[in-house]
Design a protein around this motif. Structure first.
Motif: not given
Length: 407
Positions: A316-318, A330-333, A347-350, A358-362
């Protein structure tokens, strides 16, 4: 008595968590200190390569060391000979750096000796706060919850900030005898036409490669998101647009079309990054956007034997809104710009469960923009090529995690 016991258990758990946190910080700073030692050794051997920015970094990182030790002593509400010695040595080193006005060979040697002493003392502190290290290669954990401070190796082997496109890192699936090998390639435009291999990190810092590869005419690449995996380099070529593979042992080339991949969507920081190669504990991947998905990123699993696409997942990430993306377990960040000095993993997709989050990791950038970002499963680090500088990060996963299975 029961209440007192419960309070003591709670306090012990809090202190243990602090120890784990500070252990991670000490490991990061030890890696930075080793890098500083290498950089000063280079300055000593060839002072002409010195730039003012290198020396400013020494001041910044020494202040970080001093702040960490002070925080450790305050939090643990105790001290030790190793911590006291470390604090005194860092303070002394900071004073030397601040007072240094000329950078001749004798002064550089003095700094290098001080760094070696700090490194030895810091290792003693690590032993005092010793905890279990991450289980490299294991994916029995959740998503990424933290990224360490950037560890800056140095300016690239060309000693030129104009070479802002490119990448560096380690083989994500090294063959026997090449576990310590590093690779590097950089260019003044988003292209791929040559790169170097180094036997270990020391040789990378010393700019002493053991082999140089120049891609022959017709096999040159474009973009910047290439990697070395299984002693082969995977990169993107154009005219026609496809993914390419060069075996570093046999020098055999392979190319494959990716029919769905679009040349209309790229990352924010760099043009022509249509195929983004990545490797993790689960294997080899390529990330791209498609017209069918209206510019959203698609994850494709690569069959290493046939060099073909074996499966795909639409996220779901543009892509055009992302700074970069990478795979881990196996997870896209996906990342996006925060401010001038900060990137955010948002953002992550497993691929195993099909879940997105939806994440917020600086993630603190060393320079404003970067061309290449990828994860390496052999050491659980992120490698970034940041405006001509080698930069790496330690990664922290969520270990307090309950697996989610789709039936």
């Amino acid at each position: 008595m029961q209440q007192v016991t419960q309070d003591l258990i709670l306090e012990a758990e809090i202190q243990m968590k602090k120890m784990v946190s500070y252990k991670g910080e000490l490991e990061i700073f030890l890696a930075e200190l080793k890098n500083l030692t290498f950089r000063v050794a280079i300055l000593e051997s060839n002072p002409d390569n010195y730039v003012q920015l290198d020396f400013e970094l020494l001041r910044v990182e020494l202040r970080e060391f001093e702040a960490l030790v002070a925080q450790l002593r305050e939090s643990l509400n105790s001290s030790s000979p190793a911590l006291d010695s470390l604090h005194a040595e860092i303070h002394n080193m900071s004073r030397i750096v601040d007072q240094l006005e000329t950078y001749d060979k004798s002064n550089l040697e003095m700094i290098r000796v001080e760094f070696i002493k700090l490194q030895r003392i810091l290792e003693e502190c690590q032993e005092e706060t010793k905890v279990n290290k991450p289980d490299i290669g294991n994916c029995d954990h959740g998503v990424i919850v933290g990224v360490g401070e950037p560890v800056v190796g140095q300016l690239n082997a060309h000693l030129n900030v104009d070479f802002r496109f490119g990448g560096w890192g380690k083989d994500s699936k090294p063959v026997r005898g090449f576990e310590s090998m590093y690779w590097y390639g950089a260019y003044s435009s988003p292209s791929v036409y040559e790169f170097n291999l180094y036997s270990n990190y020391d040789q990378l810092i010393l700019r002493s490669s053991f082999t140089h590869h120049a891609l022959p005419q017709g096999y040159e690449g474009t973009g910047n998101n290439y990697i070395v995996h299984g002693n082969a380099i995977y990169y993107q070529t154009g005219n026609p647009f496809r993914m390419s593979k060069l075996n570093l042992t046999t020098s055999v080339y392979n190319q494959r079309d990716v029919p769905k991949a679009s040349e209309r969507f790229t990352y924010i920081y760099s043009p022509k990054q249509y195929l983004d190669f990545s490797a993790d504990e689960k294997g080899l991947w390529v990330i791209y956007a498609t017209e069918e998905a209206k510019g959203k990123m698609v994850i494709a699993k690569i069959d290493e034997q046939s060099f073909g696409i074996e499966d795909e997942w639409t996220t779901g990430a543009f892509k055009s809104l992302a700074g970069n993306a990478f795979m881990a377990c196996g997870v896209m960040y996906a990342t996006r710009p925060g401010d001038l000095t900060t990137e955010e993993i948002f953002y992550s997709y497993d691929t195993r469960t099909g879940r997105e989050k939806h994440l917020s990791v600086p993630l603190r950038r060393f320079q404003e923009s970067f061309a290449n970002l990828h994860y390496n499963p052999t050491d659980q680090k992120l490698y970034m090529y940041n405006q001509g500088y080698y930069v790496s990060y330690d990664v922290k996963f969520d270990t307090d995690w309950t697996p989610f299975y789709v039936h």
